[in-house]
Design a protein around this motif. Sequence first.
Motif, PDB file in Angstrom:
ATOM      1  N   MET A  71       0.828  -1.206   0.000  1.00 55.97           N
ATOM      2  CA  MET A  71       0.000   0.000   0.000  1.00 55.97           C
ATOM      3  C   MET A  71       0.864   1.258   0.000  1.00 55.97           C
ATOM      4  SD  MET A  71      -3.048  -1.230   2.577  1.00 55.97           S
ATOM      5  CE  MET A  71      -4.017   0.259   2.395  1.00 55.97           C
ATOM      6  N   THR A  72       1.997   1.217   0.693  1.00 56.45           N
ATOM      7  CA  THR A  72       2.901   2.369   0.698  1.00 56.45           C
ATOM      8  C   THR A  72       3.524   2.566  -0.676  1.00 56.45           C
ATOM      9  OG1 THR A  72       3.385   2.034   3.047  1.00 56.45           O
ATOM     10  CG2 THR A  72       4.941   3.373   1.789  1.00 56.45           C
ATOM     11  N   VAL A  73       3.863   1.481  -1.352  1.00 58.31           N
ATOM     12  CA  VAL A  73       4.407   1.573  -2.713  1.00 58.31           C
ATOM     13  C   VAL A  73       3.401   2.246  -3.640  1.00 58.31           C
ATOM     14  CG1 VAL A  73       5.075   0.224  -4.745  1.00 58.31           C
ATOM     15  CG2 VAL A  73       6.004  -0.359  -2.499  1.00 58.31           C
ATOM     16  N   VAL A  74       2.122   1.881  -3.507  1.00 56.46           N
ATOM     17  CA  VAL A  74       1.074   2.492  -4.331  1.00 56.46           C
ATOM     18  C   VAL A  74       1.007   3.993  -4.070  1.00 56.46           C
ATOM     19  CG1 VAL A  74      -1.425   2.650  -4.698  1.00 56.46           C
ATOM     20  CG2 VAL A  74      -0.323   0.419  -4.577  1.00 56.46           C
ATOM     21  N   LEU A  75       1.103   4.393  -2.800  1.00 57.51           N
ATOM     22  CA  LEU A  75       1.049   5.811  -2.454  1.00 57.51           C
ATOM     23  C   LEU A  75       2.237   6.581  -3.037  1.00 57.51           C
ATOM     24  CD1 LEU A  75      -0.058   5.559   1.294  1.00 57.51           C
ATOM     25  CD2 LEU A  75      -1.482   6.144  -0.669  1.00 57.51           C
ATOM     26  N   VAL A  76       3.360   5.889  -3.228  1.00 57.26           N
ATOM     27  CA  VAL A  76       4.553   6.534  -3.775  1.00 57.26           C
ATOM     28  C   VAL A  76       4.478   6.652  -5.296  1.00 57.26           C
ATOM     29  CG1 VAL A  76       7.053   6.299  -4.115  1.00 57.26           C
ATOM     30  CG2 VAL A  76       6.053   5.853  -1.867  1.00 57.26           C
ATOM     31  N   ASN A 104      -6.067   8.750   1.443  1.00 55.34           N
ATOM     32  CA  ASN A 104      -6.046   9.951   0.611  1.00 55.34           C
ATOM     33  C   ASN A 104      -6.252  11.222   1.423  1.00 55.34           C
ATOM     34  OD1 ASN A 104      -5.506   8.718  -1.802  1.00 55.34           O
ATOM     35  ND2 ASN A 104      -7.614   8.687  -2.517  1.00 55.34           N
ATOM     36  N   ALA A 105      -6.853  11.094   2.610  1.00 59.66           N
ATOM     37  CA  ALA A 105      -7.095  12.263   3.458  1.00 59.66           C
ATOM     38  C   ALA A 105      -5.837  12.708   4.201  1.00 59.66           C
ATOM     39  CB  ALA A 105      -8.203  11.955   4.465  1.00 59.66           C
ATOM     40  N   LEU A 106      -4.785  11.901   4.133  1.00 64.13           N
ATOM     41  CA  LEU A 106      -3.559  12.195   4.888  1.00 64.13           C
ATOM     42  C   LEU A 106      -2.528  12.913   4.013  1.00 64.13           C
ATOM     43  CD1 LEU A 106      -3.066   8.753   6.698  1.00 64.13           C
ATOM     44  CD2 LEU A 106      -4.199  10.798   7.588  1.00 64.13           C
ATOM     45  N   PRO A 107      -1.686  13.762   4.638  1.00 62.67           N
ATOM     46  CA  PRO A 107      -0.564  14.348   3.898  1.00 62.67           C
ATOM     47  C   PRO A 107       0.487  13.280   3.613  1.00 62.67           C
ATOM     48  CG  PRO A 107      -0.420  14.926   6.218  1.00 62.67           C
ATOM     49  CD  PRO A 107      -1.742  14.234   6.039  1.00 62.67           C
ATOM     50  N   THR A 108       1.340  13.560   2.655  1.00 62.78           N
ATOM     51  CA  THR A 108       2.346  12.587   2.223  1.00 62.78           C
ATOM     52  C   THR A 108       3.232  12.114   3.376  1.00 62.78           C
ATOM     53  OG1 THR A 108       2.402  13.630   0.050  1.00 62.78           O
ATOM     54  CG2 THR A 108       4.231  12.178   0.601  1.00 62.78           C
ATOM     55  N   LEU A 146       2.552  11.403   6.298  1.00 62.56           N
ATOM     56  CA  LEU A 146       1.913  10.401   7.155  1.00 62.56           C
ATOM     57  C   LEU A 146       1.468   9.162   6.384  1.00 62.56           C
ATOM     58  CD1 LEU A 146      -0.291  12.631   9.528  1.00 62.56           C
ATOM     59  CD2 LEU A 146       1.820  11.416  10.095  1.00 62.56           C
ATOM     60  N   ASN A 147       1.867   9.045   5.129  1.00 63.12           N
ATOM     61  CA  ASN A 147       1.412   7.923   4.301  1.00 63.12           C
ATOM     62  C   ASN A 147       1.776   6.565   4.899  1.00 63.12           C
ATOM     63  OD1 ASN A 147       0.063   9.311   2.348  1.00 63.12           O
ATOM     64  ND2 ASN A 147       1.738   9.309   0.852  1.00 63.12           N
ATOM     65  N   SER A 148       3.058   6.391   5.271  1.00 64.36           N
ATOM     66  CA  SER A 148       3.489   5.089   5.767  1.00 64.36           C
ATOM     67  C   SER A 148       2.806   4.753   7.095  1.00 64.36           C
ATOM     68  CB  SER A 148       5.010   5.036   5.925  1.00 64.36           C
ATOM     69  OG  SER A 148       5.451   5.980   6.883  1.00 64.36           O
ATOM     70  N   HIS A 149       2.653   5.765   7.970  1.00 61.58           N
ATOM     71  CA  HIS A 149       1.989   5.522   9.249  1.00 61.58           C
ATOM     72  C   HIS A 149       0.492   5.272   9.048  1.00 61.58           C
ATOM     73  CE1 HIS A 149       5.164   6.042  12.188  1.00 61.58           C
ATOM     74  NE2 HIS A 149       5.643   7.014  11.440  1.00 61.58           N
ATOM     75  N   GLY A 150      -0.113   5.996   8.099  1.00 58.60           N
ATOM     76  CA  GLY A 150      -1.518   5.751   7.802  1.00 58.60           C
ATOM     77  C   GLY A 150      -1.738   4.346   7.292  1.00 58.60           C
ATOM     78  N   SER A 151      -0.836   3.889   6.435  1.00 60.74           N
ATOM     79  CA  SER A 151      -0.911   2.525   5.918  1.00 60.74           C
ATOM     80  C   SER A 151      -0.765   1.511   7.044  1.00 60.74           C
ATOM     81  CB  SER A 151       0.178   2.300   4.863  1.00 60.74           C
ATOM     82  OG  SER A 151       0.200   0.968   4.423  1.00 60.74           O
ATOM     83  N   SER A 152       0.175   1.762   7.964  1.00 59.85           N
ATOM     84  CA  SER A 152       0.385   0.848   9.084  1.00 59.85           C
ATOM     85  C   SER A 152      -0.824   0.809  10.013  1.00 59.85           C
ATOM     86  CB  SER A 152       1.626   1.265   9.881  1.00 59.85           C
ATOM     87  OG  SER A 152       2.794   1.074   9.115  1.00 59.85           O
ATOM     88  N   VAL A 153      -1.381   1.990  10.331  1.00 59.46           N
ATOM     89  CA  VAL A 153      -2.565   2.038  11.188  1.00 59.46           C
ATOM     90  C   VAL A 153      -3.725   1.303  10.531  1.00 59.46           C
ATOM     91  CG1 VAL A 153      -4.321   3.561  12.179  1.00 59.46           C
ATOM     92  CG2 VAL A 153      -1.901   4.160  12.386  1.00 59.46           C
ATOM     93  N   THR A 154      -3.934   1.548   9.243  1.00 63.51           N
ATOM     94  CA  THR A 154      -5.035   0.910   8.513  1.00 63.51           C
ATOM     95  C   THR A 154      -4.919  -0.606   8.553  1.00 63.51           C
ATOM     96  OG1 THR A 154      -5.311   2.799   7.015  1.00 63.51           O
ATOM     97  CG2 THR A 154      -6.128   0.677   6.252  1.00 63.51           C
ATOM     98  N   ASN A 155      -3.739  -1.106   8.269  1.00 69.22           N
ATOM     99  CA  ASN A 155      -3.547  -2.556   8.239  1.00 69.22           C
ATOM    100  C   ASN A 155      -3.572  -3.169   9.636  1.00 69.22           C
ATOM    101  OD1 ASN A 155      -2.869  -3.689   5.364  1.00 69.22           O
ATOM    102  ND2 ASN A 155      -1.941  -1.669   5.471  1.00 69.22           N
ATOM    103  N   THR A 156      -3.057  -2.433  10.632  1.00 72.82           N
ATOM    104  CA  THR A 156      -3.134  -2.923  12.009  1.00 72.82           C
ATOM    105  C   THR A 156      -4.581  -3.076  12.441  1.00 72.82           C
ATOM    106  OG1 THR A 156      -1.045  -1.860  12.601  1.00 72.82           O
ATOM    107  CG2 THR A 156      -2.507  -2.457  14.404  1.00 72.82           C
TER     108      THR A 156
END
Length: 487
Positions: free
Chosen positions: A119-124, A380-384, A386-396
């Motif tokens: 998911m982080t790769v997609v955001l990048v 998508n609501a997060l700034p760049t 926080l992308n990796s942390h948003g991905s981690s929170v979502t998956n957790t």
Amino acid sequence: MTQPINKKILMPVMLLGSFLSILNQTILNVALPDLMTEFDIHATTVQWLITGFMLVNGILVPVTAFLMKRFTTRQLFLSSMGLLFVGTFISAIAPGFEFLLIGRLIQAAGAGIIMPLLMTVVLVVYPKEGRGAAMGFIGLAMIFAPAIGPVVAGFVIEQYSWRWIFIGMLPLIMIVILLSFKFLVNVSETAKTKLDVTSVLMSTIGFGALLFGLSNAGDKGWESAEVLIFISIGLVFLALFIRRQLISEDPLLNLRVFTYNMFTNTTMISIMVMMVMYADMILLPIYLQTSRGFTVLDTALLLLPGALVNAFMSPVSGKMLDKFGIKPVVIIGLLFTLPAIWGVTSLTETTSYTHLMVRTIFLRIGLSFLTMPLNTAGLNALPTALNSHGSSVTNTVRQVAGSVGTALVVTIYTARSSSHAAQLTHSNSSLSTSQLAQQSTILGTNDAYRFMLVLGIIALVVTLFMPKNVNRKEDGALKEKKLTARR
């Protein structure tokens, strides 16, 4: 980045690895009744093959945010596939339940790394305007893999044995490893950073104790001292974990993502959706095989149409998200999901096979509009930054909600089945042992599905109050200013 990123090669390799990782999560679901018989264990024990897998996922996902800073994309992906291979091999040769569980937990360690990485790769590599469609294809792995897993397992078990599920997986994982060596490139820079071991221990003890307590409540009762102690320990350590993340300058899991309203709303809905999705995956096969006497192959064939519809709908829902926004997409999903759950709250010993197949198709259509669109809208609501942390929170959240939901529903099923058995014995002594077992487990299944229906209704209420899509750049800038001012 020193190497050009070819999305046409990078994404298929990562998607294939993700598909195999997630496939393992539910591939044993239809085999649980057989495993209960073979190893002479109860439902509350065998379900650890599923909840244990998801729990390890949930514990490791926050660590992935650190790992993505410390190691390259290539290193993490290959490590993930290596753990998946080792765990699969141990599961294939397991002489008993304990070794099978160990193999499953090692598999989970690999799977826990790969999804937030993907998911982080997609955001990048994708702009915000195209992420809905990209995440829709990831939905093929996130939704289709868990749905098709029991189908594949059903065919394999009918012809061979449950061990061949893992034996057949080994060459596929090796193919992904070889493709990764040849085609996988790095998409982000690494940096030296320290792992917050205290946070890892807090989350491990917190999630582990909570899940252990919930899992044992079915056998020992909610009033059991052991159950209450473990649940209390879990809640205390989770509270300590949350507090540490909020005061840390470099948190393991950056909970500041919840200052973004859209992310918070989508996460709340995702929790309930994931609990429903994974609970159904374990409850329906137990009902079909234990209460109704259907074979593993019968169960697999019943699940197959829903899995195929799921595969078709996932990319469609991603495109609809890009076009219409999240709120109408989620409402459509829940309007399919709620009737599908309601349709199995009054099961009997004569409920038709066709009825169960049709409701499963409806459920799968609904879930395809919920899982990935909710994740994408939240991220998508997060700034760049926080992308990796948003991905981690979502998956957790997704994994923990799935494991807790599964444990809770199995606990409700077990406790209510025992209660109904006692009531039926008292009111109708003419029932044979087999009739008593069948009727009590069916009634217990209905109670568990009613609990899932309540979760679905709550998700709909939260959705109705969800704010309209905001200007994400302005919202992100505003939140960044607020966070800066607080510091």
